[in-house]
Structures are given as C-alpha cells and as structure tokens.
Design a protein around this motif. Structure first.
Motif, PDB file in Angstrom:
ATOM      1  N   MET A   1       1.205  -1.166  -0.253  1.00 17.01           N
ATOM      2  CA  MET A   1       0.083  -0.011   0.346  1.00 17.01           C
ATOM      3  C   MET A   1       0.699   1.174   0.003  1.00 17.01           C
ATOM      4  SD  MET A   1      -2.654   1.161   3.084  1.00 17.01           S
ATOM      5  CE  MET A   1      -2.223   1.726   3.777  1.00 17.01           C
ATOM      6  N   THR A   2       0.902   2.232  -0.915  1.00 16.77           N
ATOM      7  CA  THR A   2       1.235   3.303  -1.116  1.00 16.77           C
ATOM      8  C   THR A   2       0.611   4.801  -0.365  1.00 16.77           C
ATOM      9  OG1 THR A   2       0.753   3.888  -2.948  1.00 16.77           O
ATOM     10  CG2 THR A   2       2.567   2.457  -3.188  1.00 16.77           C
ATOM     11  N   THR A   3       1.508   5.436  -0.133  1.00 11.31           N
ATOM     12  CA  THR A   3       0.394   6.348   0.532  1.00 11.31           C
ATOM     13  C   THR A   3       0.209   7.548  -0.126  1.00 11.31           C
ATOM     14  OG1 THR A   3       1.904   6.584   2.757  1.00 11.31           O
ATOM     15  CG2 THR A   3       0.967   8.078   2.551  1.00 11.31           C
ATOM     16  N   PRO A   4      -0.251   8.348  -0.267  1.00  8.65           N
ATOM     17  CA  PRO A   4      -0.743   9.320  -1.428  1.00  8.65           C
ATOM     18  C   PRO A   4      -0.025  10.669  -1.335  1.00  8.65           C
ATOM     19  CG  PRO A   4      -2.832   9.034  -0.343  1.00  8.65           C
ATOM     20  CD  PRO A   4      -1.906   8.097   0.556  1.00  8.65           C
ATOM     21  N   GLU A   5       0.559  11.408  -2.665  1.00  6.53           N
ATOM     22  CA  GLU A   5       0.990  12.555  -2.230  1.00  6.53           C
ATOM     23  C   GLU A   5       0.678  13.511  -1.142  1.00  6.53           C
ATOM     24  OE1 GLU A   5       4.402  15.177  -2.359  1.00  6.53           O
ATOM     25  OE2 GLU A   5       4.255  13.022  -2.852  1.00  6.53           O
ATOM     26  N   PRO A   6       0.687  14.553  -0.761  1.00  9.11           N
ATOM     27  CA  PRO A   6       0.059  15.565   0.099  1.00  9.11           C
ATOM     28  C   PRO A   6       0.020  15.815  -0.613  1.00  9.11           C
ATOM     29  CG  PRO A   6       2.560  15.383   1.708  1.00  9.11           C
ATOM     30  CD  PRO A   6       2.341  14.011   0.412  1.00  9.11           C
ATOM     31  N   ALA A   7      -1.198  17.198  -0.366  1.00  3.62           N
ATOM     32  CA  ALA A   7      -1.729  18.228  -1.602  1.00  3.62           C
ATOM     33  C   ALA A   7      -0.540  19.000  -0.787  1.00  3.62           C
ATOM     34  CB  ALA A   7      -3.172  18.236  -1.217  1.00  3.62           C
ATOM     35  N   ALA A   8       0.194  19.130  -0.095  1.00  3.26           N
ATOM     36  CA  ALA A   8       0.896  20.432   0.926  1.00  3.26           C
ATOM     37  C   ALA A   8       1.777  20.059   1.962  1.00  3.26           C
ATOM     38  CB  ALA A   8       0.057  22.168   0.765  1.00  3.26           C
ATOM     39  N   ARG A   9       2.714  21.046   2.587  1.00  6.44           N
ATOM     40  CA  ARG A   9       2.821  20.619   3.547  1.00  6.44           C
ATOM     41  C   ARG A   9       2.700  22.042   3.945  1.00  6.44           C
ATOM     42  NH1 ARG A   9       5.432  15.611   3.663  1.00  6.44           N
ATOM     43  NH2 ARG A   9       5.657  14.737   1.239  1.00  6.44           N
ATOM     44  N   LEU A  10       2.981  21.697   6.031  1.00  3.89           N
ATOM     45  CA  LEU A  10       2.622  22.814   6.866  1.00  3.89           C
ATOM     46  C   LEU A  10       3.995  22.690   7.190  1.00  3.89           C
ATOM     47  CD1 LEU A  10       1.244  24.981   7.578  1.00  3.89           C
ATOM     48  CD2 LEU A  10       0.498  23.667   9.897  1.00  3.89           C
ATOM     49  N   HIS A  11       4.827  24.339   7.035  1.00  2.00           N
ATOM     50  CA  HIS A  11       6.181  23.641   7.627  1.00  2.00           C
ATOM     51  C   HIS A  11       6.104  25.154   8.783  1.00  2.00           C
ATOM     52  CE1 HIS A  11      10.750  23.652   8.646  1.00  2.00           C
ATOM     53  NE2 HIS A  11      10.520  25.371   9.203  1.00  2.00           N
ATOM     54  N   ILE A  12       6.584  24.557  10.704  1.00  2.00           N
ATOM     55  CA  ILE A  12       6.088  24.810  11.715  1.00  2.00           C
ATOM     56  C   ILE A  12       8.292  26.055  12.040  1.00  2.00           C
ATOM     57  CG2 ILE A  12       5.206  25.501  13.473  1.00  2.00           C
ATOM     58  CD1 ILE A  12       4.335  21.953  13.079  1.00  2.00           C
ATOM     59  N   ASP A  13       8.005  26.894  11.756  1.00  4.09           N
ATOM     60  CA  ASP A  13       9.090  27.758  12.464  1.00  4.09           C
ATOM     61  C   ASP A  13       9.220  27.715  13.959  1.00  4.09           C
ATOM     62  OD1 ASP A  13      11.465  29.490  12.971  1.00  4.09           O
ATOM     63  OD2 ASP A  13      11.403  30.543  11.842  1.00  4.09           O
ATOM     64  N   TRP A  14       9.485  26.643  14.498  1.00  6.89           N
ATOM     65  CA  TRP A  14       9.229  26.636  16.201  1.00  6.89           C
ATOM     66  C   TRP A  14      10.471  28.129  16.786  1.00  6.89           C
ATOM     67  CZ3 TRP A  14      10.347  20.827  15.565  1.00  6.89           C
ATOM     68  CH2 TRP A  14       8.988  20.135  15.345  1.00  6.89           C
ATOM     69  N   THR A  15      11.376  28.761  15.826  1.00  2.48           N
ATOM     70  CA  THR A  15      12.088  29.517  16.624  1.00  2.48           C
ATOM     71  C   THR A  15      11.283  30.517  16.731  1.00  2.48           C
ATOM     72  OG1 THR A  15      12.847  30.553  14.185  1.00  2.48           O
ATOM     73  CG2 THR A  15      14.276  28.850  16.031  1.00  2.48           C
ATOM     74  N   ARG A  16       9.573  30.978  15.698  1.00  2.94           N
ATOM     75  CA  ARG A  16       8.811  31.622  15.882  1.00  2.94           C
ATOM     76  C   ARG A  16       7.699  31.502  16.797  1.00  2.94           C
ATOM     77  NH1 ARG A  16       8.700  35.582  11.037  1.00  2.94           N
ATOM     78  NH2 ARG A  16      10.834  35.834  10.227  1.00  2.94           N
ATOM     79  N   CYS A  17       7.342  30.256  16.892  1.00  2.00           N
ATOM     80  CA  CYS A  17       6.070  30.230  17.509  1.00  2.00           C
ATOM     81  C   CYS A  17       6.034  30.299  18.848  1.00  2.00           C
ATOM     82  CB  CYS A  17       6.056  28.499  17.136  1.00  2.00           C
ATOM     83  SG  CYS A  17       4.466  27.779  17.655  1.00  2.00           S
ATOM     84  N   ASP A  18       5.182  31.036  19.509  1.00  2.00           N
ATOM     85  CA  ASP A  18       4.953  30.942  21.138  1.00  2.00           C
ATOM     86  C   ASP A  18       3.847  30.054  22.142  1.00  2.00           C
ATOM     87  OD1 ASP A  18       2.775  32.263  20.161  1.00  2.00           O
ATOM     88  OD2 ASP A  18       3.634  34.370  20.917  1.00  2.00           O
ATOM     89  N   GLY A  19       3.380  29.192  20.888  1.00  2.00           N
ATOM     90  CA  GLY A  19       2.953  28.324  21.753  1.00  2.00           C
ATOM     91  C   GLY A  19       1.163  28.557  21.637  1.00  2.00           C
ATOM     92  N   ARG A  20       0.369  29.656  21.226  1.00  2.14           N
ATOM     93  CA  ARG A  20      -0.900  29.972  21.719  1.00  2.14           C
ATOM     94  C   ARG A  20      -1.934  28.817  21.368  1.00  2.14           C
ATOM     95  NH1 ARG A  20      -1.615  36.486  20.669  1.00  2.14           N
ATOM     96  NH2 ARG A  20       0.184  37.029  21.384  1.00  2.14           N
ATOM     97  N   GLY A  21      -1.172  27.521  19.936  1.00  2.00           N
ATOM     98  CA  GLY A  21      -2.402  26.957  19.621  1.00  2.00           C
ATOM     99  C   GLY A  21      -3.352  27.230  18.577  1.00  2.00           C
ATOM    100  N   LEU A  22      -3.791  28.326  18.309  1.00  2.00           N
ATOM    101  CA  LEU A  22      -4.095  28.270  17.522  1.00  2.00           C
ATOM    102  C   LEU A  22      -4.608  27.643  16.116  1.00  2.00           C
ATOM    103  CD1 LEU A  22      -6.855  30.383  16.542  1.00  2.00           C
ATOM    104  CD2 LEU A  22      -5.015  31.924  15.027  1.00  2.00           C
ATOM    105  N   CYS A  23      -3.388  27.258  15.560  1.00  2.00           N
ATOM    106  CA  CYS A  23      -2.660  26.338  14.945  1.00  2.00           C
ATOM    107  C   CYS A  23      -3.759  25.236  14.673  1.00  2.00           C
ATOM    108  CB  CYS A  23      -1.510  26.230  13.984  1.00  2.00           C
ATOM    109  SG  CYS A  23      -0.482  25.797  14.827  1.00  2.00           S
ATOM    110  N   ALA A  24      -3.153  24.765  15.885  1.00  2.00           N
ATOM    111  CA  ALA A  24      -3.832  23.649  16.087  1.00  2.00           C
ATOM    112  C   ALA A  24      -5.222  23.047  16.826  1.00  2.00           C
ATOM    113  CB  ALA A  24      -3.158  22.943  17.137  1.00  2.00           C
ATOM    114  N   GLU A  25      -6.204  24.009  16.824  1.00  2.00           N
ATOM    115  CA  GLU A  25      -8.011  24.391  16.961  1.00  2.00           C
ATOM    116  C   GLU A  25      -8.250  24.552  15.454  1.00  2.00           C
ATOM    117  OE1 GLU A  25      -9.125  27.148  19.070  1.00  2.00           O
ATOM    118  OE2 GLU A  25      -7.198  27.166  21.019  1.00  2.00           O
ATOM    119  N   LEU A  26      -7.324  25.159  14.390  1.00  2.00           N
ATOM    120  CA  LEU A  26      -7.704  24.942  13.427  1.00  2.00           C
ATOM    121  C   LEU A  26      -7.811  23.438  12.489  1.00  2.00           C
ATOM    122  CD1 LEU A  26      -6.973  28.621  12.043  1.00  2.00           C
ATOM    123  CD2 LEU A  26      -8.916  28.086  12.696  1.00  2.00           C
TER     124      LEU A  26
END
Length: 89
Positions: A1-26
């Motif tokens: 079984m092969t995994t389909p190619e993703p439509a896109a990838r979300l890159h997280i820059d942890w050096t900028r992130c302050d952990g508010r969590g909005l992205c995880a909610e969305l």
C-alpha cells in the motif's frame, strides 16, 4: 500500500512560535500540542525519524491550513506546495 502524495506541507518554525495553539485548533487532524502549547504533527502524520516540523496535509485540510498561516500572530507557519513537476512519472 502506498501513501498518497500530500496536497501540501505545513512547515512550523518553532523559533518564531510562542505556543498560542490557534493552528492546532484549526487543524486538529494534522496538529496536536505539547505540554506548553507548541504545535506538533499529530500522531501518525510523520514517521518518528522524519522532520517533525513539516506536516503533510490532505487536500481537504488546505483551507484550514491557509487560515492558520494567515492568522498566526508570529508568522511561524508556512504552506509548502509540491512542485508541479514532482508528480508521478
């Protein structure tokens, strides 16, 4: 079984992130949060040995991912779409 190619990838820059969590909610299917609120790839999204800061997304998640990128107050997210020539040969 092969995994389909993703439509896109979300890159997280942890050096900028302050952990508010909005992205995880969305993007609850793609992201979870650690104990301090920082986003992580949801369980099963990436292999343990893979880059944990780049999360594959399905086509149905693109709208929410675009919202997360636009609404991130620290500009810690970037949407990376596959190059048009990277499809199956």
């Amino acid at each position: 079984m092969t995994t389909p190619e993703p439509a896109a990838r979300l890159h997280i820059d942890w050096t900028r992130c302050d952990g508010r969590g909005l992205c995880a909610e969305l993007l609850p299917g793609a992201l979870s949060r650690d104990d301090w609120g920082y986003p992580l790839a949801a369980a099963g999204r990436v292999r343990a040995s893979a880059d944990q800061s780049t999360v594959p997304l399905a086509g149905t998640e693109l709208g929410a991912a675009l919202d997360a990128v636009k609404l991130c107050p620290t500009l810690a997210l970037r949407l990376v779409r596959p190059h048009p020539s990277s499809g199956p040969q």
